[in-house]
Design a protein around this motif. Sequence first.
Motif, PDB file in Angstrom:
ATOM      1  N   HIS A 118       9.816  -0.050   0.696  1.00  0.00           N
ATOM      2  CA  HIS A 118       9.720   1.348   0.717  1.00  0.00           C
ATOM      3  C   HIS A 118       9.641   1.831  -0.721  1.00  0.00           C
ATOM      4  O   HIS A 118       9.498   1.389  -1.676  1.00  0.00           O
ATOM      5  CB  HIS A 118      11.157   1.699   1.027  1.00  0.00           C
ATOM      6  CG  HIS A 118      11.728   1.271   2.415  1.00  0.00           C
ATOM      7  ND1 HIS A 118      11.262   2.056   3.961  1.00  0.00           N
ATOM      8  CD2 HIS A 118      12.564   0.434   3.093  1.00  0.00           C
ATOM      9  CE1 HIS A 118      11.871   1.341   4.562  1.00  0.00           C
ATOM     10  NE2 HIS A 118      12.605   0.272   4.414  1.00  0.00           N
ATOM     11  N   VAL A 148      -2.440   2.419   3.816  1.00  0.00           N
ATOM     12  CA  VAL A 148      -1.540   2.549   5.462  1.00  0.00           C
ATOM     13  C   VAL A 148      -2.417   2.341   6.567  1.00  0.00           C
ATOM     14  O   VAL A 148      -1.937   1.803   7.424  1.00  0.00           O
ATOM     15  CB  VAL A 148      -1.264   4.188   5.067  1.00  0.00           C
ATOM     16  CG1 VAL A 148      -0.367   4.365   6.779  1.00  0.00           C
ATOM     17  CG2 VAL A 148      -0.032   4.394   4.118  1.00  0.00           C
ATOM     18  N   ALA A 152      -1.870  -0.249   9.564  1.00  0.00           N
ATOM     19  CA  ALA A 152      -1.725   0.247  10.803  1.00  0.00           C
ATOM     20  C   ALA A 152      -2.885  -0.601  11.691  1.00  0.00           C
ATOM     21  O   ALA A 152      -2.351  -0.979  13.018  1.00  0.00           O
ATOM     22  CB  ALA A 152      -1.972   1.608  10.879  1.00  0.00           C
ATOM     23  N   HIS A 159       5.974   0.500   9.957  1.00  0.00           N
ATOM     24  CA  HIS A 159       6.031   1.779   9.410  1.00  0.00           C
ATOM     25  C   HIS A 159       7.314   2.293   8.848  1.00  0.00           C
ATOM     26  O   HIS A 159       8.425   1.622   9.464  1.00  0.00           O
ATOM     27  CB  HIS A 159       5.178   2.846   9.992  1.00  0.00           C
ATOM     28  CG  HIS A 159       5.769   3.074  11.481  1.00  0.00           C
ATOM     29  ND1 HIS A 159       6.846   4.147  11.686  1.00  0.00           N
ATOM     30  CD2 HIS A 159       5.457   2.801  12.618  1.00  0.00           C
ATOM     31  CE1 HIS A 159       7.152   4.293  12.886  1.00  0.00           C
ATOM     32  NE2 HIS A 159       6.424   3.334  13.611  1.00  0.00           N
ATOM     33  N   SER A 160       7.421   3.314   8.154  1.00  0.00           N
ATOM     34  CA  SER A 160       8.946   3.720   7.764  1.00  0.00           C
ATOM     35  C   SER A 160       8.866   5.235   7.783  1.00  0.00           C
ATOM     36  O   SER A 160       8.069   6.010   7.705  1.00  0.00           O
ATOM     37  CB  SER A 160       9.051   3.376   6.176  1.00  0.00           C
ATOM     38  OG  SER A 160      10.374   4.227   5.945  1.00  0.00           O
ATOM     39  N   SER A 161      10.022   5.667   8.797  1.00  0.00           N
ATOM     40  CA  SER A 161      10.246   7.213   8.859  1.00  0.00           C
ATOM     41  C   SER A 161      10.476   7.771   7.569  1.00  0.00           C
ATOM     42  O   SER A 161      10.593   9.130   7.571  1.00  0.00           O
ATOM     43  CB  SER A 161      11.168   7.319   9.818  1.00  0.00           C
ATOM     44  OG  SER A 161      12.578   6.769   9.206  1.00  0.00           O
ATOM     45  N   PRO A 164       5.854   6.758   3.230  1.00  0.00           N
ATOM     46  CA  PRO A 164       4.741   5.707   3.289  1.00  0.00           C
ATOM     47  C   PRO A 164       5.379   4.298   2.977  1.00  0.00           C
ATOM     48  O   PRO A 164       6.195   4.282   1.819  1.00  0.00           O
ATOM     49  CB  PRO A 164       3.704   6.136   2.248  1.00  0.00           C
ATOM     50  CG  PRO A 164       3.786   7.518   1.939  1.00  0.00           C
ATOM     51  CD  PRO A 164       5.356   7.809   2.060  1.00  0.00           C
ATOM     52  N   LEU A 165       4.846   3.290   3.627  1.00  0.00           N
ATOM     53  CA  LEU A 165       5.420   2.099   3.469  1.00  0.00           C
ATOM     54  C   LEU A 165       4.361   1.242   2.841  1.00  0.00           C
ATOM     55  O   LEU A 165       3.015   1.171   2.776  1.00  0.00           O
ATOM     56  CB  LEU A 165       5.541   1.250   4.868  1.00  0.00           C
ATOM     57  CG  LEU A 165       6.268  -0.137   4.770  1.00  0.00           C
ATOM     58  CD1 LEU A 165       7.505   0.176   4.291  1.00  0.00           C
ATOM     59  CD2 LEU A 165       6.279  -0.792   6.191  1.00  0.00           C
TER      60      LEU A 165
END
Length: 385
Positions: A118, A148, A152, A159-161, A164-165
């Motif tokens: 994270h 990113v 994907a 992914h992270s809410s 950006p991961l």
Amino acid sequence: MCDANSMGTGSRRIGIAGAGLLGRLLAWTLSAQGHEVSVFDPAPDAIARHDGQGAAGFTAAGMLSPLAERETADGALADLGWRSIALWQQTCEALAAADVNLHAAPLMHHKGSLLVAHGSDLGAARRVLNRVDDRQAAQHRRPHSMGVRDLALIEPALHSSSGPLHAWMLPGEAHIDTVRTLDALHDQAHGVHWHWGLRVSHLTPGGLHVQPAGDAGADNQHLTVHPFDWVIDARGTGAKAACAVRGVRGEVVWLHAPGLHLQRPVRLLHPRHRVYIVPRPNEVVLVGASEIESEDRSPMSLRSAVELMAAAHSVLPSLAEARILRMDVNLRPALPDHAPEVHVEPGLLRINGLYRHGWLLAPALVEQALHQAGLVRHADITLNP
């Protein structure tokens, strides 16, 4: 160490103490080399159990990660790991050639692995990468950052809410289905004599001292000495009387996650744990932590379970609807320096201290040990019978 060249490589009677990862790999290899092999283990049979008491190899996630392990280990261990990946590839191909069922769901996948973090943990992640990245290595063995969009494309579920991961590909790494591989090594070790429910109390050159599993710690009235040309100690934490081995607790949560479609192992650089997430066939994923300094075999604690699953969910939101299949714990064998050890003297071979690197190092250590003991037909051996 003994002189392998002075021993000859004719057929030998070999007794193995322990039917975990090392024991099964040794039995499969040695039987294919024409030796007469007997294996002794306190378990009631060859079936995988997840009660914290059986072989640690069944609990392991099976990550073959020489790059990632450079965080805590040296380059020599990484070299053994790269050799093991090549040997595992040969082994899995040989096992699949003898069993059509292993073609539909391969035992091993060789697609690299991912480190993710994270944004709030980016500084810690970069410190880890500095330790992992060998700047003298070829480019195909160095981590590289993934944007990113690139992430994907290969792992859309990651992914992270919270922002950006950050992700890095560790090329060349692999993972292996531990339970199915252990089953296949047992089933295809043709001609091996498996002796279940018997515990090896100690080994002497050319002799296994065996007693019923329930008699551990009792007097020697039920002790039987089985003579062999060679004996091999592959007991892991069961060899405490012979070396300074200790157990290091590992914990794994098995989840059924329909629709996740994760292709590669993922290591989350988490503030409290090095959490890993590893895909298995039939929409199963394993979530675990690398090590806990404890010899406690009791079930997983609430805190461990919550922290592991919350960390995994933070980078794989679709795990929210996953179903918990089981929580698994076991002890992995570690020596004081955390390095593996191979000891050879005439008639006696010991391999121990695989620690958190069991599946990563096992084939290379078996290759090294059998060459030193002169138990193979040629020096440049592989594990492909």
